[in-house]
Write a protein that holds these residues in place. Sequence first.
Motif, PDB file in Angstrom:
ATOM      1  N   HIS A 131      10.120 -13.305 -11.372  1.00 37.54           N
ATOM      2  CA  HIS A 131      10.061 -11.863 -11.135  1.00 37.54           C
ATOM      3  C   HIS A 131       9.713 -11.471  -9.697  1.00 37.54           C
ATOM      4  O   HIS A 131       9.625 -10.288  -9.382  1.00 37.54           O
ATOM      5  CB  HIS A 131       9.060 -11.216 -12.101  1.00 37.54           C
ATOM      6  N   ARG A 132       9.557 -12.435  -8.831  1.00 37.64           N
ATOM      7  CA  ARG A 132       9.191 -12.140  -7.440  1.00 37.64           C
ATOM      8  C   ARG A 132      10.192 -11.184  -6.786  1.00 37.64           C
ATOM      9  O   ARG A 132       9.805 -10.162  -6.211  1.00 37.64           O
ATOM     10  CB  ARG A 132       9.095 -13.426  -6.633  1.00 37.64           C
ATOM     11  N   ASP A 133      11.473 -11.504  -6.857  1.00 38.33           N
ATOM     12  CA  ASP A 133      12.491 -10.669  -6.212  1.00 38.33           C
ATOM     13  C   ASP A 133      12.523  -9.258  -6.797  1.00 38.33           C
ATOM     14  O   ASP A 133      12.650  -8.274  -6.076  1.00 38.33           O
ATOM     15  CB  ASP A 133      13.878 -11.313  -6.318  1.00 38.33           C
ATOM     16  N   TRP A 134      12.394  -9.152  -8.118  1.00 38.55           N
ATOM     17  CA  TRP A 134      12.434  -7.848  -8.779  1.00 38.55           C
ATOM     18  C   TRP A 134      11.275  -6.974  -8.316  1.00 38.55           C
ATOM     19  O   TRP A 134      11.452  -5.804  -7.946  1.00 38.55           O
ATOM     20  CB  TRP A 134      12.398  -8.004 -10.301  1.00 38.55           C
ATOM     21  N   LEU A 135      10.056  -7.531  -8.351  1.00 40.07           N
ATOM     22  CA  LEU A 135       8.878  -6.762  -7.948  1.00 40.07           C
ATOM     23  C   LEU A 135       8.908  -6.416  -6.456  1.00 40.07           C
ATOM     24  O   LEU A 135       8.572  -5.296  -6.061  1.00 40.07           O
ATOM     25  CB  LEU A 135       7.591  -7.530  -8.289  1.00 40.07           C
ATOM     26  N   GLU A 136       9.351  -7.359  -5.643  1.00 36.82           N
ATOM     27  CA  GLU A 136       9.438  -7.104  -4.202  1.00 36.82           C
ATOM     28  C   GLU A 136      10.459  -5.998  -3.921  1.00 36.82           C
ATOM     29  O   GLU A 136      10.201  -5.101  -3.106  1.00 36.82           O
ATOM     30  CB  GLU A 136       9.799  -8.388  -3.469  1.00 36.82           C
ATOM     31  N   ASP A 137      11.609  -6.042  -4.571  1.00 36.66           N
ATOM     32  CA  ASP A 137      12.625  -5.003  -4.397  1.00 36.66           C
ATOM     33  C   ASP A 137      12.088  -3.635  -4.829  1.00 36.66           C
ATOM     34  O   ASP A 137      12.324  -2.626  -4.160  1.00 36.66           O
ATOM     35  CB  ASP A 137      13.883  -5.354  -5.183  1.00 36.66           C
ATOM     36  N   TYR A 138      11.350  -3.600  -5.931  1.00 31.82           N
ATOM     37  CA  TYR A 138      10.743  -2.359  -6.424  1.00 31.82           C
ATOM     38  C   TYR A 138       9.841  -1.747  -5.350  1.00 31.82           C
ATOM     39  O   TYR A 138       9.919  -0.555  -5.057  1.00 31.82           O
ATOM     40  CB  TYR A 138       9.942  -2.656  -7.697  1.00 31.82           C
ATOM     41  N   ASN A 189       0.845  -1.188   0.000  1.00 32.85           N
ATOM     42  CA  ASN A 189       0.000   0.000   0.000  1.00 32.85           C
ATOM     43  C   ASN A 189       0.881   1.238   0.000  1.00 32.85           C
ATOM     44  O   ASN A 189       2.041   1.196   0.378  1.00 32.85           O
ATOM     45  CB  ASN A 189      -1.032  -0.011   1.133  1.00 32.85           C
ATOM     46  N   ASN A 190       0.315   2.319  -0.454  1.00 41.14           N
ATOM     47  CA  ASN A 190       1.013   3.596  -0.460  1.00 41.14           C
ATOM     48  C   ASN A 190       0.467   4.396   0.718  1.00 41.14           C
ATOM     49  O   ASN A 190      -0.676   4.849   0.675  1.00 41.14           O
ATOM     50  CB  ASN A 190       0.759   4.333  -1.772  1.00 41.14           C
ATOM     51  N   PRO A 191       1.258   4.561   1.781  1.00 40.36           N
ATOM     52  CA  PRO A 191       0.748   5.228   2.982  1.00 40.36           C
ATOM     53  C   PRO A 191       0.326   6.679   2.759  1.00 40.36           C
ATOM     54  O   PRO A 191      -0.426   7.219   3.548  1.00 40.36           O
ATOM     55  CB  PRO A 191       1.911   5.136   3.970  1.00 40.36           C
ATOM     56  N   ARG A 192       0.787   7.283   1.676  1.00 43.67           N
ATOM     57  CA  ARG A 192       0.376   8.665   1.392  1.00 43.67           C
ATOM     58  C   ARG A 192      -1.059   8.743   0.881  1.00 43.67           C
ATOM     59  O   ARG A 192      -1.690   9.792   1.015  1.00 43.67           O
ATOM     60  CB  ARG A 192       1.316   9.308   0.384  1.00 43.67           C
ATOM     61  N   ILE A 193      -1.573   7.656   0.298  1.00 47.70           N
ATOM     62  CA  ILE A 193      -2.927   7.715  -0.264  1.00 47.70           C
ATOM     63  C   ILE A 193      -3.859   6.603   0.227  1.00 47.70           C
ATOM     64  O   ILE A 193      -5.054   6.688   0.016  1.00 47.70           O
ATOM     65  CB  ILE A 193      -2.898   7.719  -1.813  1.00 47.70           C
ATOM     66  N   HIS A 194      -3.334   5.569   0.862  1.00 51.64           N
ATOM     67  CA  HIS A 194      -4.152   4.451   1.338  1.00 51.64           C
ATOM     68  C   HIS A 194      -4.210   4.431   2.864  1.00 51.64           C
ATOM     69  O   HIS A 194      -3.239   4.792   3.525  1.00 51.64           O
ATOM     70  CB  HIS A 194      -3.589   3.104   0.854  1.00 51.64           C
ATOM     71  N   THR A 195      -5.321   3.937   3.389  1.00 50.34           N
ATOM     72  CA  THR A 195      -5.410   3.731   4.838  1.00 50.34           C
ATOM     73  C   THR A 195      -4.460   2.589   5.211  1.00 50.34           C
ATOM     74  O   THR A 195      -4.152   1.739   4.372  1.00 50.34           O
ATOM     75  CB  THR A 195      -6.845   3.384   5.252  1.00 50.34           C
ATOM     76  N   PRO A 196      -3.973   2.543   6.463  1.00 49.38           N
ATOM     77  CA  PRO A 196      -2.979   1.533   6.853  1.00 49.38           C
ATOM     78  C   PRO A 196      -3.424   0.090   6.633  1.00 49.38           C
ATOM     79  O   PRO A 196      -2.601  -0.771   6.320  1.00 49.38           O
ATOM     80  CB  PRO A 196      -2.766   1.792   8.344  1.00 49.38           C
ATOM     81  N   GLU A 197      -4.700  -0.201   6.755  1.00 52.33           N
ATOM     82  CA  GLU A 197      -5.168  -1.581   6.596  1.00 52.33           C
ATOM     83  C   GLU A 197      -5.407  -1.994   5.140  1.00 52.33           C
ATOM     84  O   GLU A 197      -5.537  -3.176   4.835  1.00 52.33           O
ATOM     85  CB  GLU A 197      -6.438  -1.819   7.427  1.00 52.33           C
ATOM     86  N   ARG A 253       9.795  -2.519  -2.033  1.00 55.11           N
ATOM     87  CA  ARG A 253      10.564  -2.223  -0.813  1.00 55.11           C
ATOM     88  C   ARG A 253      11.323  -0.907  -0.935  1.00 55.11           C
ATOM     89  O   ARG A 253      11.360  -0.106  -0.001  1.00 55.11           O
ATOM     90  CB  ARG A 253      11.551  -3.345  -0.514  1.00 55.11           C
ATOM     91  N   THR A 254      11.952  -0.679  -2.072  1.00 54.48           N
ATOM     92  CA  THR A 254      12.732   0.535  -2.305  1.00 54.48           C
ATOM     93  C   THR A 254      11.876   1.781  -2.123  1.00 54.48           C
ATOM     94  O   THR A 254      12.356   2.807  -1.642  1.00 54.48           O
ATOM     95  CB  THR A 254      13.338   0.517  -3.725  1.00 54.48           C
ATOM     96  N   ARG A 255      10.612   1.696  -2.466  1.00 52.95           N
ATOM     97  CA  ARG A 255       9.701   2.838  -2.372  1.00 52.95           C
ATOM     98  C   ARG A 255       8.912   2.874  -1.058  1.00 52.95           C
ATOM     99  O   ARG A 255       8.055   3.727  -0.870  1.00 52.95           O
ATOM    100  CB  ARG A 255       8.748   2.812  -3.563  1.00 52.95           C
ATOM    101  N   GLY A 256       9.183   1.915  -0.169  1.00 55.09           N
ATOM    102  CA  GLY A 256       8.496   1.882   1.118  1.00 55.09           C
ATOM    103  C   GLY A 256       7.044   1.455   1.024  1.00 55.09           C
ATOM    104  O   GLY A 256       6.240   1.812   1.876  1.00 55.09           O
ATOM    105  N   LEU A 257       6.707   0.675  -0.002  1.00 48.96           N
ATOM    106  CA  LEU A 257       5.318   0.279  -0.236  1.00 48.96           C
ATOM    107  C   LEU A 257       5.034  -1.175   0.130  1.00 48.96           C
ATOM    108  O   LEU A 257       3.888  -1.536   0.381  1.00 48.96           O
ATOM    109  CB  LEU A 257       4.949   0.495  -1.715  1.00 48.96           C
ATOM    110  N   TRP A 258       6.047  -2.041   0.134  1.00 49.74           N
ATOM    111  CA  TRP A 258       5.870  -3.477   0.343  1.00 49.74           C
ATOM    112  C   TRP A 258       5.381  -3.766   1.752  1.00 49.74           C
ATOM    113  O   TRP A 258       5.823  -3.164   2.720  1.00 49.74           O
ATOM    114  CB  TRP A 258       7.183  -4.206   0.084  1.00 49.74           C
ATOM    115  N   LYS A 259       4.443  -4.710   1.872  1.00 49.24           N
ATOM    116  CA  LYS A 259       3.936  -5.138   3.175  1.00 49.24           C
ATOM    117  C   LYS A 259       4.180  -6.614   3.417  1.00 49.24           C
ATOM    118  O   LYS A 259       4.610  -7.005   4.484  1.00 49.24           O
ATOM    119  CB  LYS A 259       2.431  -4.849   3.311  1.00 49.24           C
TER     120      LYS A 259
END
Length: 98
Positions: free
Chosen positions: A69-76, A50-58, A78-84
């Motif tokens: 492609h799992r690692d690539w997408l997960e890294d993408y 989720n994007n904490p700037r526009i989505h509620t925490p839940e 994580r780098t942006r602080g979006l991965w949960k």
Amino acid sequence: MNLLDSLSGGLSGSHSGTRSESGAPSGPEGTPICSRKACRQEAAWQLLWNNPRIHTPERRKTWLSCSEHRDWLEDYLRTRGLWKETLPLASGTQSGAL
């Protein structure tokens, strides 16, 4: 007339698959496919984010991923602080929208 609908029909190389009821891309027989651009592999993982700037925490958005492609997408994400969370995609599972 919807501008996005008119553009999507004219783009070469556009995604030829359909989308499931959840909005996730699916192959010709409704098989979930990887969300990585141009990948047509069957999805094996769901990456919750989720994007904490526009989505509620839940709130959780979902990208589907093949094993390659799992690692690539997960890294993408994580780098942006979006991965949960990353979870296996059970066969027959319909996940949340992309």
